[in-house]
Scaffold this motif. Structure first.
Motif, PDB file in Angstrom:
ATOM      1  N   THR A  72     -21.712  65.925   8.072  1.00 54.64           N
ATOM      2  CA  THR A  72     -21.481  66.603   9.330  1.00 54.64           C
ATOM      3  C   THR A  72     -22.141  65.670  10.302  1.00 54.64           C
ATOM      4  O   THR A  72     -23.686  66.114  10.646  1.00 54.64           O
ATOM      5  N   ALA A  73     -21.525  65.241  11.241  1.00 51.02           N
ATOM      6  CA  ALA A  73     -22.187  64.230  12.481  1.00 51.02           C
ATOM      7  C   ALA A  73     -21.787  64.814  13.407  1.00 51.02           C
ATOM      8  O   ALA A  73     -21.019  64.499  13.708  1.00 51.02           O
ATOM      9  N   TRP A  74     -22.830  65.341  14.310  1.00 54.67           N
ATOM     10  CA  TRP A  74     -22.787  65.421  15.957  1.00 54.67           C
ATOM     11  C   TRP A  74     -23.827  64.191  16.654  1.00 54.67           C
ATOM     12  O   TRP A  74     -24.747  64.252  15.974  1.00 54.67           O
ATOM     13  N   ASN A  75     -23.403  64.102  17.765  1.00 54.94           N
ATOM     14  CA  ASN A  75     -24.495  63.068  18.853  1.00 54.94           C
ATOM     15  C   ASN A  75     -25.418  64.043  19.769  1.00 54.94           C
ATOM     16  O   ASN A  75     -24.850  65.948  19.690  1.00 54.94           O
ATOM     17  N   PHE A  76     -26.859  63.919  19.968  1.00 54.73           N
ATOM     18  CA  PHE A  76     -26.814  64.477  20.683  1.00 54.73           C
ATOM     19  C   PHE A  76     -26.306  65.019  22.316  1.00 54.73           C
ATOM     20  O   PHE A  76     -26.549  63.962  22.886  1.00 54.73           O
ATOM     21  N   GLU A  77     -26.781  65.934  22.607  1.00 52.76           N
ATOM     22  CA  GLU A  77     -26.193  66.144  23.730  1.00 52.76           C
ATOM     23  C   GLU A  77     -27.257  66.610  24.679  1.00 52.76           C
ATOM     24  O   GLU A  77     -27.521  67.611  24.500  1.00 52.76           O
ATOM     25  N   PRO A  78     -27.465  66.174  26.008  1.00 49.49           N
ATOM     26  CA  PRO A  78     -28.543  66.185  26.571  1.00 49.49           C
ATOM     27  C   PRO A  78     -28.508  67.348  27.652  1.00 49.49           C
ATOM     28  O   PRO A  78     -29.182  68.193  27.128  1.00 49.49           O
ATOM     29  N   GLY A  79     -27.706  67.333  28.464  1.00 46.32           N
ATOM     30  CA  GLY A  79     -27.474  68.783  28.811  1.00 46.32           C
ATOM     31  C   GLY A  79     -29.202  68.927  29.208  1.00 46.32           C
ATOM     32  O   GLY A  79     -29.371  69.027  30.432  1.00 46.32           O
ATOM     33  N   ASN A  80     -29.579  70.453  28.914  1.00 51.27           N
ATOM     34  CA  ASN A  80     -30.347  71.110  29.520  1.00 51.27           C
ATOM     35  C   ASN A  80     -31.677  71.274  28.879  1.00 51.27           C
ATOM     36  O   ASN A  80     -33.135  71.824  28.805  1.00 51.27           O
ATOM     37  N   SER A  81     -31.826  70.746  28.028  1.00 44.63           N
ATOM     38  CA  SER A  81     -32.811  70.218  26.843  1.00 44.63           C
ATOM     39  C   SER A  81     -33.980  69.279  27.291  1.00 44.63           C
ATOM     40  O   SER A  81     -34.108  68.255  28.435  1.00 44.63           O
ATOM     41  N   GLU A  82     -35.056  69.520  27.066  1.00 46.89           N
ATOM     42  CA  GLU A  82     -36.805  68.402  27.563  1.00 46.89           C
ATOM     43  C   GLU A  82     -36.118  66.997  27.443  1.00 46.89           C
ATOM     44  O   GLU A  82     -36.588  66.297  28.357  1.00 46.89           O
ATOM     45  N   LEU A  83     -35.783  66.313  26.540  1.00 44.84           N
ATOM     46  CA  LEU A  83     -35.725  65.333  25.907  1.00 44.84           C
ATOM     47  C   LEU A  83     -34.437  64.925  26.681  1.00 44.84           C
ATOM     48  O   LEU A  83     -34.234  63.690  26.783  1.00 44.84           O
ATOM     49  N   THR A  84     -34.121  65.538  27.419  1.00 42.91           N
ATOM     50  CA  THR A  84     -32.965  64.860  28.257  1.00 42.91           C
ATOM     51  C   THR A  84     -33.741  64.062  29.764  1.00 42.91           C
ATOM     52  O   THR A  84     -32.950  62.775  30.490  1.00 42.91           O
ATOM     53  N   ARG A  85     -35.414  63.810  29.893  1.00 42.31           N
ATOM     54  CA  ARG A  85     -35.378  63.495  30.782  1.00 42.31           C
ATOM     55  C   ARG A  85     -35.756  61.600  30.414  1.00 42.31           C
ATOM     56  O   ARG A  85     -35.891  61.294  31.118  1.00 42.31           O
ATOM     57  N   GLU A  86     -35.889  61.626  29.023  1.00 41.09           N
ATOM     58  CA  GLU A  86     -35.574  60.242  27.840  1.00 41.09           C
ATOM     59  C   GLU A  86     -34.460  60.011  27.630  1.00 41.09           C
ATOM     60  O   GLU A  86     -34.411  59.002  28.044  1.00 41.09           O
ATOM     61  N   VAL A  87     -34.050  61.048  27.605  1.00 42.07           N
ATOM     62  CA  VAL A  87     -32.634  60.355  27.296  1.00 42.07           C
ATOM     63  C   VAL A  87     -31.544  61.083  28.232  1.00 42.07           C
ATOM     64  O   VAL A  87     -30.794  62.296  27.441  1.00 42.07           O
ATOM     65  N   PRO A  88     -31.101  60.816  29.339  1.00 42.57           N
ATOM     66  CA  PRO A  88     -30.042  61.330  29.742  1.00 42.57           C
ATOM     67  C   PRO A  88     -29.071  61.464  29.943  1.00 42.57           C
ATOM     68  O   PRO A  88     -27.996  61.851  30.123  1.00 42.57           O
ATOM     69  N   TYR A  89     -28.301  60.623  29.130  1.00 38.99           N
ATOM     70  CA  TYR A  89     -26.826  60.357  28.855  1.00 38.99           C
ATOM     71  C   TYR A  89     -26.533  59.714  27.465  1.00 38.99           C
ATOM     72  O   TYR A  89     -26.750  59.758  26.570  1.00 38.99           O
ATOM     73  N   PRO A  90     -25.548  60.431  26.474  1.00 34.27           N
ATOM     74  CA  PRO A  90     -24.641  60.682  25.284  1.00 34.27           C
ATOM     75  C   PRO A  90     -24.593  59.666  24.900  1.00 34.27           C
ATOM     76  O   PRO A  90     -23.967  58.678  25.867  1.00 34.27           O
TER      77      PRO A  90
END
Length: 366
Positions: A251-269
């Motif tokens: 199973t593969a899925w994409n990173f969903e930025p949302g409310n995580s810390e990583l969102t600051r660096e990767v703001p969009y899926p």
């Protein structure tokens, strides 16, 4: 050029279809191929292996705790110990929730998923699994992941085999594939610096497989990794599969930025087309050696999951009642029922089939 199917495939795609093994360079080249060409080749192989049948399982996710000290930068679900929103279900409450979902919908599997909660020891999991089996013997426990196995082994000074044997003895049927993310340590250090490394994840999986405990493989893409890392990830999975034949599915899925810390660096899926590319390449790499590829509706939506069934996936996954990790990112999730899944599969002109935890077909909906 083989002539058993009309095609205009490029040399690397044709090599993937007709030759058994690819190296990481071949796999990376596949990822750069034309998307529709990849889809055509993946669809050809999927129909060759499975005909028009697409499987699914009525299941739920039991998020037994949100307390976790690993603090992955991509996760919006976890809470550190002592946080006002932290929770841990008692065994009684956890069983009550699973029983309630089973009464309402009828399920065949519960995915037990939480975090590394330092207050929980192996006896908690043994008590939980035993209670679930006593109350719901028809529901398979697809539980935990190599991350929890490593934690319990270190906490109790046991080997991985000893931990796995105790969990299996308590009722765990198969091992979940969580914590795989990308099996490249440079990437893992960037997104989850406190998590086990790639070799440890693979070692625990291999230990489980050699004990007769099957599992699934996963991939989370769309953050700080490269296409070369995608290729390395798939290559390491298929190499282990060739040694043990212990992976039931991928199973593969994409990173969903949302409310995580990583969102600051990767703001969009990444786009939905990326999921189709990953699924198609996975089919071309895994072929029928790792046969079951899920279409992953959870983060990509139902329409894209439908389309993935034409790009190499042969399994729609599950109903996933009670899932809490993805909603923590702020992404809204639909509630799927057995009938919804059947209709989505039939809408593509394919044949839905309900399966069990081991991908054995139970009922075909013609």
């Amino acid at each position: 050029m083989r002539n058993d199917v009309a095609n205009n495939w490029s040399p690397v795609v044709e090599k993937a279809v007709y030759e058994e093994r690819l190296d990481p360079h071949d796999i990376e080249e596949l990822f750069r191929a034309d998307l529709w060409e990849l889809g055509s080749a993946a669809e050809y192989l999927t129909r060759k292996y499975f005909g028009n049948v697409v499987t699914f399982i009525p299941n739920m996710i039991l998020n037994y705790t949100n307390v976790c000290v690993i603090a992955c930068r991509f996760c919006a679900f976890y809470r550190l110990p002592g946080h006002p929103e932290a929770y841990t279900l008692s065994v009684e409450e956890a069983v009550r929730r699973v029983a309630a979902i089973d009464r309402e919908f009828g399920i065949r599997q519960v995915l037990v998923q939480g975090g590394i909660n330092p207050e929980l020891d192996i006896e908690y999991y043994e008590g939980l699994f035993k209670a679930l089996k006593a109350k719901l013997p028809h529901v398979a426990i697809h539980g935990l992941s190599p991350i929890e196995v490593d934690y319990l082994a270190r906490k109790h000074r046991m080997s991985y085999a000893e931990v796995l044997d105790r969990l299996r003895g308590a009722g765990m049927d198969t091992l979940a594939g969580g914590g795989g993310e990308i099996l490249v340590d440079r990437v893992r250090r960037a997104i989850a610096p406190h998590k086990i490394d790639a070799d440890t994840w693979l070692n625990i999986m291999e230990t489980a497989h050699r004990m007769g405990i099957m599992s699934n493989a996963t991939m989370m893409y769309g953050h700080v990794e490269t296409m070369s890392d995608w290729a390395e990830h798939l290559y390491r999975i298929i190499e282990l599969q060739r040694r043990t034949h212990g992976f039931l599915s991928f199973t593969a899925w994409n990173f969903e930025p949302g409310n995580s810390e990583l969102t600051r660096e990767v703001p969009y899926p990444l786009t939905s087309a990326t999921l189709l590319r990953v699924v198609a390449v996975a089919r071309l790499v895994f072929k029928n050696e790792l046969p079951n590829i899920q279409s992953s509706w959870l983060t990509n939506g139902l329409e894209v999951a439908q389309l993935a069934l034409k790009f190499g996936a042969n399994d729609f996954g599950g109903t996933l009642y009670e899932e809490r990790v993805i909603p923590a990112t702020g992404l809204k999730m639909p509630i799927l029922t057995r009938d919804t899944l059947i209709n989505l599969i039939k809408g593509l002109g394919l044949t839905p089939a309900e399966r069990d935890n081991w991908y054995r077909v139970i009922k075909v909906y013609n």
